[in-house]
Design an enzyme around this catalytic site. Structure first.
Site, PDB file in Angstrom:
ATOM      1  N   HIS A 319       4.923  15.555  -2.332  1.00  0.00           N
ATOM      2  CA  HIS A 319       4.125  14.850  -1.337  1.00  0.00           C
ATOM      3  C   HIS A 319       2.814  14.462  -2.013  1.00  0.00           C
ATOM      4  O   HIS A 319       2.170  15.298  -2.635  1.00  0.00           O
ATOM      5  CB  HIS A 319       3.864  15.751  -0.127  1.00  0.00           C
ATOM      6  CG  HIS A 319       3.390  14.991   1.067  1.00  0.00           C
ATOM      7  ND1 HIS A 319       2.148  14.424   1.130  1.00  0.00           N
ATOM      8  CD2 HIS A 319       4.015  14.677   2.226  1.00  0.00           C
ATOM      9  CE1 HIS A 319       2.020  13.805   2.287  1.00  0.00           C
ATOM     10  NE2 HIS A 319       3.139  13.944   2.974  1.00  0.00           N
ATOM     11  N   ARG A 339      -2.812   8.823   6.346  1.00  0.00           N
ATOM     12  CA  ARG A 339      -2.815   7.483   5.723  1.00  0.00           C
ATOM     13  C   ARG A 339      -2.310   6.444   6.725  1.00  0.00           C
ATOM     14  O   ARG A 339      -2.785   5.318   6.758  1.00  0.00           O
ATOM     15  CB  ARG A 339      -1.943   7.500   4.462  1.00  0.00           C
ATOM     16  CG  ARG A 339      -2.660   8.148   3.280  1.00  0.00           C
ATOM     17  CD  ARG A 339      -1.760   8.285   2.078  1.00  0.00           C
ATOM     18  NE  ARG A 339      -0.811   9.367   2.235  1.00  0.00           N
ATOM     19  CZ  ARG A 339       0.462   9.329   1.884  1.00  0.00           C
ATOM     20  NH1 ARG A 339       0.964   8.226   1.352  1.00  0.00           N
ATOM     21  NH2 ARG A 339       1.243  10.372   2.054  1.00  0.00           N
TER      22      ARG A 339
END
Ligand SMILES: Cc1cc2nc3c(=O)[nH]c(=O)nc-3n(C[C@H](O)[C@H](O)[C@H](O)COP(=O)(O)OP(=O)(O)OC[C@H]3O[C@@H](n4cnc5c(N)ncnc54)[C@H](O)[C@@H]3O)c2cc1C
Length: 545
Positions: A319, A339
């Site tokens: 990740h 994000r």
């Protein structure tokens, strides 16, 4: 300021570029550029970190050394000594693993009217499922469709996803969301009652459904309550240490270990479902991990020894945004939703270097490139590297209060270390997150071994070489339910012969014959952070420690 002095100049650079960045969009990479960055910087392309397996159905296939070590280890059970004729439990469907996939399978199997026993390593719910933050994907809005979801899934997976599995995932998705709602999952909604959905990396539509930033916890709470209400029998602190086959080669249950008494016991079952999750705790290539303590690849080891085929085990998901500072929470997840809501990734000079909504593999590789080849990472006082994730952009773009509403758990987590993520960026670096591959299944969750089914992160093929955000919570429920149904129906037809551990014996011999038998014992069960003490309570078994 909560950050040490050595980071102050970089923090000022981040603030200085904000007004300009608000008006800019970092372009996406072309396919060719993407491939070049992946091959040069993604850990999956470091040839020296892999080796071919010496024995078994995937002989010759390359897997990470950390996994190969376990697949070339000796069983905890000595097949010559262990008495498999003493049956401690007898059931129709045995489910190994008490996360989302296992619990969904248990609920669905029980609906078929068979006896179900769920055995799990730690407490019921101690799992990666409960840690999932961002959300679950499903194409259930007017501007979306399962076909569009399929295209994103396969594009993100490198165009190698197994088509039947991908199709099953996207077509079941809307019904899974309805099922969860009916059971009582509290999804985020707009004031008019419609589902609130956001983008995830690599998706062309907003189809991420969430429960604030604790979606997995909410789903697990509801599934476990439902299973409790329906009276499903559960054995906690009882990991599986070996599968049992019968004389005809069909799976016939498992040997479990009671972690409190350190006793081994036999469960005979007409159908067995592996739902043991992933392998983050192997710390592949020395990466930290987002995973819970039980993620030690146990199901992979058991199934492989019994003769099941694995797929895509040469690809691991890192990740992109694991915590790099403060080090007390090193490697823990900063959800992709951050994000999705508008936070940008920045180097030490406060400049963007990658579109933050590219797929995870590419964003991770781009961060590694920025910190290594380009030498534009931020260095922490202990020499760790990271890049900024500019979280204050969320409230700037979407209005004050958005972060507090959408990411309450994360706001609290950082507050403990004096960091206010609404006004200060956070430092991140890739962390081992997800097992892209796993045990090969078909769309009914069947493996090549009769009587053995797999669901969830332990299985492989759905996501190809790279899973997109929100597709795993979906996967565990789609295939958990499918596994529960297939296993229950098959159990009603199955007659078992005498139980054997012959497959373990043969596996040991094959390892010895190729000179690849190492000094390790697998499955690992618990990660090796402390030195184990040994005691043997039932002849023929090596206890967990
Ligand atoms: C921090 C974090 C955040 C995530 N966020 C998201 C997200 O927002 N959206 C998304 O789609 N996915 C997300 N994921 C991925 C997703 O949560 C997992 O892939 C998924 O929940 C795995 O479910 P599972 O049931 O297959 O495995 P798990 O939930 O890990 O359950 C496996 C169970 O098996 C047990 N077990 C292990 N070995 C044995 C054994 N030998 N015998 C018996 N039991 C055993 C474990 O203790 C555990 O209870 C996230 C993962 C993490 C770690």
């Amino acid at each position: 300021m909560p950050y040490p002095e050595c980071m102050h100049a970089s923090l000022l650079a981040v603030e200085a570029t904000r007004a300009r960045r608000l008006k800019e969009t970092m372009p996406r990479m072309s396919l060719a550029a993407k491939q070049q960055v992946l091959e040069s910087f993604h850990p999956d392309y470091r040839a020296e970190s892999f080796r071919p397996l010496a024995v078994g159905p995937n002989r010759g296939d390359r897997v990470p050394h950390e996994l190969a070590d376990l697949l070339e280890a000796r069983s905890r059970i000595d097949p010559a000594m262990f008495d498999v004729t003493r049956i401690d439990y007898d059931t129709d469907v045995l489910i190994l693993g008490g996360g989302g996939a296992g619990t969904a399978a248990a609920l669905t199997a029980a609906e078929q009217g068979v006896r179900v026993l769920l055995a799990t390593k730690l407490r019921w719910g101690d799992s990666n499922t409960i840690m999932a933050q961002g959300g679950i994907q499903a194409a259930d809005k007017e501007n979306d469709s399962p076909a569009q979801h399929y295209l994103d899934l396969v594009g993100g997976g490198g165009f190698v996803n197994i088509p039947e599995l991908a199709r099953a995932l996207v077509t079941d998705a809307p019904a899974i969301i309805r099922w969860l709602e009916e059971l009582g999952v509290m999804f985020d909604k707009e004031p008019d009652g419609t589902m609130r959905t956001v983008h995830g990396g690599g998706t062309s539509r907003r189809r991420m459904h969430s429960c604030r930033d604790y979606t997995g916890m909410e789903i697990m709470r509801v599934l476990r309550d439902e299973a409790r209400n329906r009276g499903i029998q559960v054995l906690e602190f009882s990991p599986a240490v070996e599968l049992l086959l019968d004389e005809s080669g069909q799976c016939a249950g498992a040997i479990l270990c009671d972690l409190e008494t350190e006793e081994f016991f036999v469960v005979r079952a007409r159908s067995t479902i592996i739902a043991t999750g992933g392998m983050g705790r192997l710390h592949v290539q020395g990466f930290p991990t987002t995973n819970h303590y039980g993620a030690t690849a146990d199901g992979i080891v058991l199934a492989y020894r019994a003769g099941a085929r694995l797929v895509f085990m040469d690809t691991v998901q890192y990740h992109p945004t694991g915590v790099a500072y403060p080090e007390q929470i090193l490697g823990q997840l900063v959800t992709e939703k951050v994000r999705g809501l508008g936070a940008q990734l920045l180097n030490v000079e406060g400049e963007q270097f990658v579109n933050e909504l590219e797929t995870r593999d590419l964003v991770s590789a781009a961060i590694i490139r920025e910190c290594t080849q380009r030498n534009r990472g931020v260095v922490t006082p202990t020499g760790m590297l990271g890049v900024w994730l500019d979280t204050p952009m969320i409230d700037i773009k979407r209005g004050p209060g958005t972060t507090a509403r959408a990411l309450p758990a994360m706001v609290r987590q950082y507050k403990r270390y004096g960091i206010d993520i609404t006004s200060e960026p956070i430092l991140v670096y890739p962390t081992q997150h997800y097992q892209n591959g796993g045990i090969l299944i078909n769309e009914r969750a069947e493996t090549s071994i009769p009587g053995l089914y797999v669901a969830g992160e332990a299985s492989g093929g759905v996501h190809g070489r790279n899973r997109l955000m929100g597709n795993s919570l979906l996967d565990i429920l789609v295939f958990g339910r499918r596994a529960g149904q297939t296993a229950a129906r098959a159990a009603l037809q199955t007659r078992l012969g005498a139980l054997t551990l012959r497959h373990v014996e043969q596996y040991h011999h094959a390892l010895a014959a190729t000179g690849s038998l190492n000094g390790l014992i697998a499955p690992m069960i618990l990660p090796d952070y402390t030195s184990p003490a040994s005691k043997i309570r039932r002849q023929g078994g090596i206890p967990i420690g």
